[in-house]
Design a protein around this motif. Structure first.
Motif, mmCIF file in Angstrom:
data_model
loop_
_atom_site.group_PDB
_atom_site.id
_atom_site.type_symbol
_atom_site.label_atom_id
_atom_site.label_comp_id
_atom_site.label_asym_id
_atom_site.label_seq_id
_atom_site.Cartn_x
_atom_site.Cartn_y
_atom_site.Cartn_z
ATOM 1 N N GLY A 19 0.809 -1.211 0.000
ATOM 2 C CA GLY A 19 0.000 0.000 0.000
ATOM 3 C C GLY A 19 0.846 1.266 0.000
ATOM 4 N N PHE A 20 1.900 1.276 0.810
ATOM 5 C CA PHE A 20 2.778 2.449 0.843
ATOM 6 C C PHE A 20 3.574 2.575 -0.458
ATOM 7 C CE2 PHE A 20 1.972 2.765 5.384
ATOM 8 C CZ PHE A 20 2.088 4.134 5.602
ATOM 9 N N LEU A 21 3.946 1.446 -1.057
ATOM 10 C CA LEU A 21 4.631 1.506 -2.347
ATOM 11 C C LEU A 21 3.737 2.148 -3.407
ATOM 12 C CD1 LEU A 21 6.441 -1.950 -2.512
ATOM 13 C CD2 LEU A 21 7.520 0.285 -2.420
ATOM 14 N N LEU A 22 2.485 1.703 -3.472
ATOM 15 C CA LEU A 22 1.556 2.287 -4.430
ATOM 16 C C LEU A 22 1.276 3.748 -4.127
ATOM 17 C CD1 LEU A 22 -1.004 -0.669 -4.763
ATOM 18 C CD2 LEU A 22 0.861 -0.055 -6.316
ATOM 19 N N LEU A 23 1.198 4.068 -2.829
ATOM 20 C CA LEU A 23 0.979 5.462 -2.445
ATOM 21 C C LEU A 23 2.158 6.335 -2.861
ATOM 22 C CD1 LEU A 23 -0.714 7.586 -0.964
ATOM 23 C CD2 LEU A 23 0.450 6.925 1.156
ATOM 24 N N GLY A 24 3.383 5.849 -2.632
ATOM 25 C CA GLY A 24 4.569 6.613 -3.024
ATOM 26 C C GLY A 24 4.633 6.821 -4.517
ATOM 27 N N ALA A 25 4.337 5.759 -5.283
ATOM 28 C CA ALA A 25 4.345 5.892 -6.740
ATOM 29 C C ALA A 25 3.244 6.831 -7.217
ATOM 30 C CB ALA A 25 4.183 4.517 -7.381
ATOM 31 N N GLY A 26 2.075 6.748 -6.569
ATOM 32 C CA GLY A 26 0.973 7.628 -6.955
ATOM 33 C C GLY A 26 1.263 9.086 -6.671
ATOM 34 N N VAL A 27 1.826 9.367 -5.498
ATOM 35 C CA VAL A 27 2.173 10.748 -5.156
ATOM 36 C C VAL A 27 3.241 11.280 -6.105
ATOM 37 C CG1 VAL A 27 3.212 12.208 -3.381
ATOM 38 C CG2 VAL A 27 1.503 10.514 -2.742
ATOM 39 N N ALA A 28 4.235 10.441 -6.425
ATOM 40 C CA ALA A 28 5.283 10.864 -7.356
ATOM 41 C C ALA A 28 4.701 11.159 -8.733
ATOM 42 C CB ALA A 28 6.358 9.790 -7.456
ATOM 43 N N GLN A 29 3.766 10.322 -9.165
ATOM 44 C CA GLN A 29 3.129 10.557 -10.460
ATOM 45 C C GLN A 29 2.295 11.833 -10.437
ATOM 46 O OE1 GLN A 29 3.811 8.525 -12.986
ATOM 47 N NE2 GLN A 29 2.635 9.766 -14.424
ATOM 48 N N LEU A 30 1.627 12.102 -9.329
ATOM 49 C CA LEU A 30 0.826 13.319 -9.202
ATOM 50 C C LEU A 30 1.714 14.560 -9.219
ATOM 51 C CD1 LEU A 30 -1.900 14.693 -8.690
ATOM 52 C CD2 LEU A 30 -1.521 14.356 -6.239
ATOM 53 N N VAL A 31 2.810 14.501 -8.447
ATOM 54 C CA VAL A 31 3.733 15.641 -8.432
ATOM 55 C C VAL A 31 4.323 15.871 -9.822
ATOM 56 C CG1 VAL A 31 5.931 16.455 -7.502
ATOM 57 C CG2 VAL A 31 4.264 15.383 -5.984
ATOM 58 N N THR A 32 4.636 14.780 -10.518
ATOM 59 C CA THR A 32 5.186 14.906 -11.873
ATOM 60 C C THR A 32 4.201 15.570 -12.815
ATOM 61 O OG1 THR A 32 6.543 12.929 -11.539
ATOM 62 C CG2 THR A 32 6.150 13.606 -13.804
ATOM 63 N N SER A 33 2.928 15.177 -12.709
ATOM 64 C CA SER A 33 1.917 15.764 -13.596
ATOM 65 C C SER A 33 1.656 17.234 -13.303
ATOM 66 C CB SER A 33 0.613 14.963 -13.475
ATOM 67 O OG SER A 33 0.082 15.055 -12.156
ATOM 68 N N LEU A 34 1.882 17.651 -12.040
ATOM 69 C CA LEU A 34 1.647 19.052 -11.679
ATOM 70 C C LEU A 34 2.827 19.952 -12.006
ATOM 71 C CD1 LEU A 34 -0.129 18.593 -8.207
ATOM 72 C CD2 LEU A 34 -1.182 19.083 -10.420
#
Length: 475
Positions: A19-34
């Protein structure tokens, strides 16, 4: 925490880690898109002394002078003397200090090179900015370092690499960001698992119970949904993992003391709801399966369940014998499912269970039952709320403590074990009840059940089955 304990904690909290791995990847992807897409263009200028050196000493002095001047020109790049004319030339809607933040100046050590990098959302504009900056830097240096009376030598600045239009953006970097997010997520997941392991003191696996109490694990009973309605394994799945757990428990109890195996066993638990009564019944039936004579005594005089579980009469039983109203022969009953199992139900609920169980009559009764049976299994109340089980413990060969996986806490198990030690009783070990079955064991028992209808060796006339060999009573 040792490495082995850390690995065990990670495996136990694998869902949390994922869950934390997916959360970290998701946050990184969100920051990248912003993040806005930016490009960088880099140019280099060379600083030298304009007059010709007449010797090695003068050349060396000129080189040192140029290196000193380069560091000064690095600060000059971001001043309004350079940025202001760049803004006017390119018609940028920026203030000089804003443009200065888009510039990066680098001076390699022991060189006379000056690297200037400009950043912009338009790749062509990034190249135009850096080239304009180098142009106006040369102009600014000429103004500052121009020929003056009594001042020599004169510094010369020339472009050795103009800025080119970048083809790839410098930021954001999706691969780097997601990789960093996964690393941070893994670290957070491991820390969260360790924190949960430290704060959650519930017993999940057998190793938890062994570490908490220092007692041997004599049995692990798997959880089965059907056990909610039918406590006896022979009414649910006699070839399942739960039934096999009781057969292993039977074997382990016999090998606790080979010379003098325990025959009078008190089954208790730290608290109510751990499944002690179900364990006591199934242990008795499992022992009787080998032909042993077993007596089940329902000594839980507060909340008796044995009579209702076996469909027996509960109006007369243990309390009737202890109060002198009846003899053992008058109230003992035979279980319908087991020809070698006798049951002494609790009888009427008394107002003083602890005092009644602590009488000499109770000790004599246990010896009387033991003389006519191979095993006496006593179902007693939990140890922490009441002292009933601790009162009976010294009269038996030992106590087995039943804990429930995912519910019983380690401190509760330690407290229950200390209650037995306080009365000089013997604790035979711990039974971890309702454990989560492993998938590999599921596969094994699934294959075992599929093969149960195949012809056996004795049916083929090759060899007799060990299971059908008559077994002498244990005692």
């Amino acid at each position: 925490m040792s490495v082995r304990e850390l690995i065990t904690a990670i495996r136990r909290h694998l869902v949390l880690l994922v869950g934390f791995l997916l959360l970290g990847a998701g946050v990184a992807q969100l920051v990248t898109s912003l993040q806005p897409t930016t490009y960088e263009s880099k140019a280099s200028v060379f600083v030298s002394v304009s007059q010709q050196a007449r010797g090695l000493d003068q050349a060396y002095q000129g080189t040192l002078f140029s290196q000193q001047q380069v560091r000064s020109y690095a600060d000059l790049v971001t001043t309004p003397k350079v940025t202001a004319p760049v803004i006017r030339d390119l018609r940028l809607h920026l203030r000089p200090e804003k443009l200065a933040k888009r510039l990066k100046v680098d001076v390699p050590v022991d060189t006379v090179l000056l690297n200037i990098t400009a950043r912009d959302t338009d790749p062509a504009m990034a190249a135009r900015i850096v080239n304009s900056v180098t142009h106006y830097l040369i102009t600014a240096v000429a103004d500052v370092e121009g020929p003056q009376p009594g001042r020599s030598p004169t510094v010369r600045v020339q472009v050795v690499r103009p800025g080119a239009v970048p083809k790839e953006p410098s930021s954001p970097k999706p691969v780097l960001n997601v990789s960093l997010g996964l690393v941070l997520g893994a670290i957070a997941g491991v820390l969260a698992g360790m924190l949960k392991e430290a704060l959650d003191t519930r017993i999940d696996v057998a190793s938890d119970a062994a570490a908490a109490s220092g007692l041997p694990i004599v049995g692990e009973i798997a959880y089965e949904r059907a056990a909610r309605k039918r406590s006896l394994v022979y009414d649910t799945d006699p070839l399942g993992m739960r039934a096999e757990g009781f057969r292993k428990l039977r074997t382990n109890l016999r090998f606790i003391n080979v010379d003098r195996p325990p025959r009078t066993i008190v089954v208790s638990s730290p608290l109510e709801g751990d499944g002690k009564s179900s364990v006591a019944l199934n242990l008795a039936f499992c022992l009787a399966q080998d032909g042993a004579r077993v007596v089940i005594v329902d000594a839980d005089l507060r909340r008796p369940t044995v009579a209702s579980s076996l469909g027996l009469v509960e109006e007369a039983g243990l309390t009737s014998v202890l109060s002198g109203q009846a003899s053992v022969a008058d109230v003992i009953q035979r279980a319908e499912r087991g020809s070698t199992i006798k049951v002494l139900t609790s009888g009427p609920v008394p107002p003083n269970p602890s005092e009644l169980l602590g009488t000499k009559r109770m000790q004599s009764l246990i010896q009387e039952l033991r003389a006519d049976a191979d095993y006496v299994i006593i179902d007693s109340p939990p140890l922490i709320p009441v002292t009933d089980a601790a009162v009976i413990a010294p009269s038996s060969d030992g106590v087995v403590l039943v804990v429930r996986s995912g519910r019983t806490k380690r401190e509760e198990l330690r407290t229950a074990a200390k209650s037995v030690d306080a009365v000089n009783g013997s604790t035979l070990g711990v039974i971890v009840n309702m454990t989560k079955p492993k998938h590999d064991r599921y596969r094994y028992y699934g294959g075992y059940r599929r093969n149960e209808n195949k012809p056996r060796l004795e049916d083929l006339g090759t060899a007799p089955s060990i299971e059908n060999t008559p077994t002498a009573p244990v005692g």
